[in-house]
Write an enzyme that holds these catalytic residues in place. Structure first.
Site, PDB file in Angstrom:
ATOM      1  N   HIS A  57       0.847  -1.210   0.000  1.00  0.00           N
ATOM      2  CA  HIS A  57       0.000   0.000   0.000  1.00  0.00           C
ATOM      3  C   HIS A  57       0.875   1.249   0.000  1.00  0.00           C
ATOM      4  CE1 HIS A  57      -3.932   2.072   0.793  1.00  0.00           C
ATOM      5  NE2 HIS A  57      -3.046   3.045   0.918  1.00  0.00           N
ATOM      6  N   HIS A  59       1.658   5.340  -2.157  1.00  0.00           N
ATOM      7  CA  HIS A  59       1.218   6.394  -3.087  1.00  0.00           C
ATOM      8  C   HIS A  59       2.452   6.994  -3.742  1.00  0.00           C
ATOM      9  CE1 HIS A  59      -3.039   6.525  -1.756  1.00  0.00           C
ATOM     10  NE2 HIS A  59      -2.502   5.991  -0.667  1.00  0.00           N
ATOM     11  N   GLN A 152      -9.193   9.337  -5.827  1.00  0.00           N
ATOM     12  CA  GLN A 152      -8.934   9.988  -4.530  1.00  0.00           C
ATOM     13  C   GLN A 152     -10.096  10.877  -4.063  1.00  0.00           C
ATOM     14  OE1 GLN A 152      -5.635  10.626  -2.286  1.00  0.00           O
ATOM     15  NE2 GLN A 152      -7.586  10.876  -1.248  1.00  0.00           N
ATOM     16  N   HIS A 210      -9.392   1.820  -0.409  1.00  0.00           N
ATOM     17  CA  HIS A 210      -9.217   2.610   0.814  1.00  0.00           C
ATOM     18  C   HIS A 210     -10.572   2.533   1.525  1.00  0.00           C
ATOM     19  CE1 HIS A 210      -5.628   4.212  -1.068  1.00  0.00           C
ATOM     20  NE2 HIS A 210      -5.353   4.907   0.017  1.00  0.00           N
ATOM     21  N   GLU A 213     -11.454   4.560   6.194  1.00  0.00           N
ATOM     22  CA  GLU A 213     -10.318   5.231   6.822  1.00  0.00           C
ATOM     23  C   GLU A 213     -10.853   6.430   7.600  1.00  0.00           C
ATOM     24  OE1 GLU A 213      -7.197   6.647   4.253  1.00  0.00           O
ATOM     25  OE2 GLU A 213      -5.846   7.049   5.919  1.00  0.00           O
ATOM     26  N   ASP A 309       2.302   3.191   2.914  1.00  0.00           N
ATOM     27  CA  ASP A 309       1.313   4.204   2.544  1.00  0.00           C
ATOM     28  C   ASP A 309       1.956   5.497   2.035  1.00  0.00           C
ATOM     29  OD1 ASP A 309      -1.159   5.332   2.091  1.00  0.00           O
ATOM     30  OD2 ASP A 309      -1.800   5.389   4.175  1.00  0.00           O
TER      31      ASP A 309
END
Ligand code: FE2
Length: 429
Positions: A57, A59, A152, A210, A213, A309
Site C-alpha cells: 500500500h 502512493h 482519490q 481505501h 479510513e 502508505d
C-alpha cells in the site's frame, strides 16, 4: 552443480541454517551446506536471509513532494487530501517520474523490491497515471510495481472519476481502487463498491479499496466490500486497506464482521505509521490509536499485511522506504509482543503482502526467483528490533544494493572497542 551466485552461512526466517545456490535468475538449491563452484560467493556470516520486502500500500504519485506547495498544518487526513488537491494542478509528468524513480532507488537500498502503488485518477489529464506507467516499465528489472486506479476525490463525488478510472485501466493500470468513506453518503459509498467490484469482475482484475479510513464506529463499507466479494465470487482478489473504523466499532458488531471478511477471503492491509498519526485527531483523551484489529483478523484466518502508505508527502512527513520501520510500528500499536506474533509482523511486510499482490516466484524455495535480502540480524525479531541494515540485496541472482554493517566505535577505558547492536541476541529465540 555450478551456480552464478552462492550464499553461504545464512539463516532462514524460520531458523533453519541454509546455503542458497542460484543460477539463471532462479534459486536452484537451498541446503544446510552446499559445496559447489560459483561465479560469486557471499558469506552471510550466520545472518538472516529473507525474501524481499513487499509494500502493498503506497502512493508513488505523491511521494517526496513534502512541502509542495505547502506543509500540512493540521496533520489530518482531510487537510492532506485538500493539499494534494492544491498540488495536482501544478504537477508535471517529469517531476512525478523523477520523484518516483528516486523513491525506487531508496526502496532498493532497503530491500523493498515489490510495491503496490495507488495512483490518483481524478485529474482528467491522467498525468500521474502515465508517469507511473512509465516508471513501472523503467524499474521492472528490479522492482515489481503494481498500480491501483484510485479515485482519490470519490468515484461518484468527483466528476469524471468513473470515466477516468476506466481509461486508466485501459492504459494498463492493474488494480481497481476506491474510497467509499469519501463519497457523499454511506449509500453512495456502498454503490461505489458495487460498481467498482463489478468492473473488476468483468475485467478479471483485483480490487484494493481505501476502506473506512475514519474513526467513525458506524462506517460499514468493509461489510459491503465483503458482501460484493461474495456476490461476485472475487475471493482472494480483494483487499480492504486501512479499515481504521474497525478500531472504533462496537465489539459485538466486530465479532460478527470479522468472520464475514474471512469467509469472503478479503485481505486486510493496515498502514501503521499513517494510521497512528492520522486517526483519533478529533479525540481529546483518551485518544484512539485507529489501527484496525490486526490480531483478531489474523486469528480469524484473514491474510493481513502492513503497508507504508506514505513517505514525505501531504499526509506524512517521515518514512524512508524501510518496511522494518512499518513492522516495528504495527507491532507496537497492535501490542503484538509474543515471540510468535513478532515473527508474524515480519511476515506482514514480506510473505503476506506478496500473497495479496499475487507475486509469482516469490520465496526462498528451489524454483523461486533468486531475490532476497541479507540482514544484519540473526532472526526476524531482531531485524524488526534493530531495523537491521540490509547487507546485500539480490535480484534475479545479482547483487543490486549493499550496505556496510552498522558498528559503533567506542572510546571507553576497559570496554570493547566497538558495539554491534546485532550481537545482543536473546537467551531464547
Ligand atoms: Fe493510502
Amino acid at each position: 552443480m555450478s551456480f552464478d551466485l552462492l550464499l553461504k552461512n545464512a539463516v532462514l526466517p524460520d531458523g533453519r541454517p541454509a546455503d542458497i545456490g542460484c543460477a539463471g535468475g532462479r534459486i536452484l538449491a537451498v541446503e544446510p551446506r552446499l559445496e559447489a563452484e560459483a561465479g560469486q560467493v557471499i558469506d552471510a556470516g550466520g545472518r538472516l536471509v529473507a525474501p524481499p520486502f513487499v509494500d502493498v500500500h503506497f502512493h508513488m504519485d505523491a511521494t517526496l513532494s513534502l512541502g509542495l506547495p505547502r506543509l500540512n498544518q493540521s496533520g489530518t487526513l482531510l487537510e492532506g487530501i485538500a493539499l494534494w488537491g492544491e498540488l495536482k494542478p501544478i504537477l508535471t509528468q517529469e517531476a512525478v517520474i523523477e520523484r518516483a524513480l528516486r523513491y525506487c532507488d531508496l526502496a532498493v537500498s532497503q530491500g523493498l523490491l515489490a510495491i503496490r502503488s495507488h495512483v490518483d485518477v481524478c485529474d482528467d489529464r491522467l498525468l500521474a497515471v502515465e508517469a507511473l506507467l512509465e516508471v513501472k516499465a523503467k524499474v521492472r528489472d528490479y522492482i515489481d510495481l503494481q498500480l491501483v486506479a484510485f479515485p482519490q476525490d470519490g468515484y461518484f463525488r468527483s466528476p469524471g472519476a468513473a470515466a477516468n478510472l476506466l481509461r486508466a485501466l485501459d492504459l494498463g493500470v492493474d488494480v481497481v481502487g476506491g474510497i467509499p468513506h469519501f463519497e457523499r453518503t454511506m449509500a453512495d459509498g456502498a454503490a461505489s463498491l458495487r460498481a467498482l467490484c463489478e468492473i473488476a469482475a468483468a475485467r478479471g482484475l483485483q480490487v484494493d479499496i481505501h476502506c473506512d479510513e475514519s474513526d467513525d464506529p458506524l462506517s460499514r463499507h468493509i461489510e459491503a466490500l465483503a458482501y460484493e466479494t461474495q456476490r461476485l465470487g472475487l475471493h482472494g482478489r480483494v483487499a480492504g486497506s486501512h479499515l481504521t473504523s474497525m478500531h472504533s466499532m462496537d465489539n459485538y458488531y466486530a465479532a460478527k464482521l470479522i468472520p464475514l471478511i474471512a469467509e469472503a477471503g478479503v485481505h486486510a492491509i493496515a498502514n501503521p505509521l499513517i494510521n497512528i498519526t492520522l486517526q483519533g485527531r478529533a479525540d481529546t483523551y483518551p485518544k484512539r490509536r485507529g489501527q484496525t484489529r490486526v490480531p483478531e483478523l489474523r486469528a480469524a484466518g484473514v491474510n493481513v499485511a502492513f503497508g507504508h502508505d506514505c513517505v514525505m508527502d501531504p499526509w506524512y512527513s517521515l518514512g524512508s522506504g524501510d518496511m522494518l520501520d512499518v513492522a516495528h510500528m504495527g507491532l507496537h500499536v497492535g501490542q503484538m509482543t509474543s515471540r510468535e506474533a513478532m515473527r508474524w509482523c515480519f511476515e506482514a511486510v514480506t510473505t503476506n503482502p506478496a500473497r495479496i499482490m499475487g507475486l509469482e516466484g516469490y520465496g526462498l524455495a528451489p524454483g523461486c526467483n533468486a531475490d532476497f535480502v541479507v540482514l544484519q540480524a540473526a532472526d526476524p525479531i531482531e531485524a524488526i528490533r534493530l531495523k537491521a541494515a540490509r547487507l546485500f540485496v539480490v535480484r534475479r541472482g545479482r547483487v543490486i544494493a549493499e550496505s556496510a554493517p552498522r558498528l559503533a566505535r567506542l572510546a571507553l577505558p576497559g570496554r570493547p572497542a566497538q558495539v554491534d547492536a546485532a550481537a545482543y541476541a536473546p537467551a531464547t529465540a
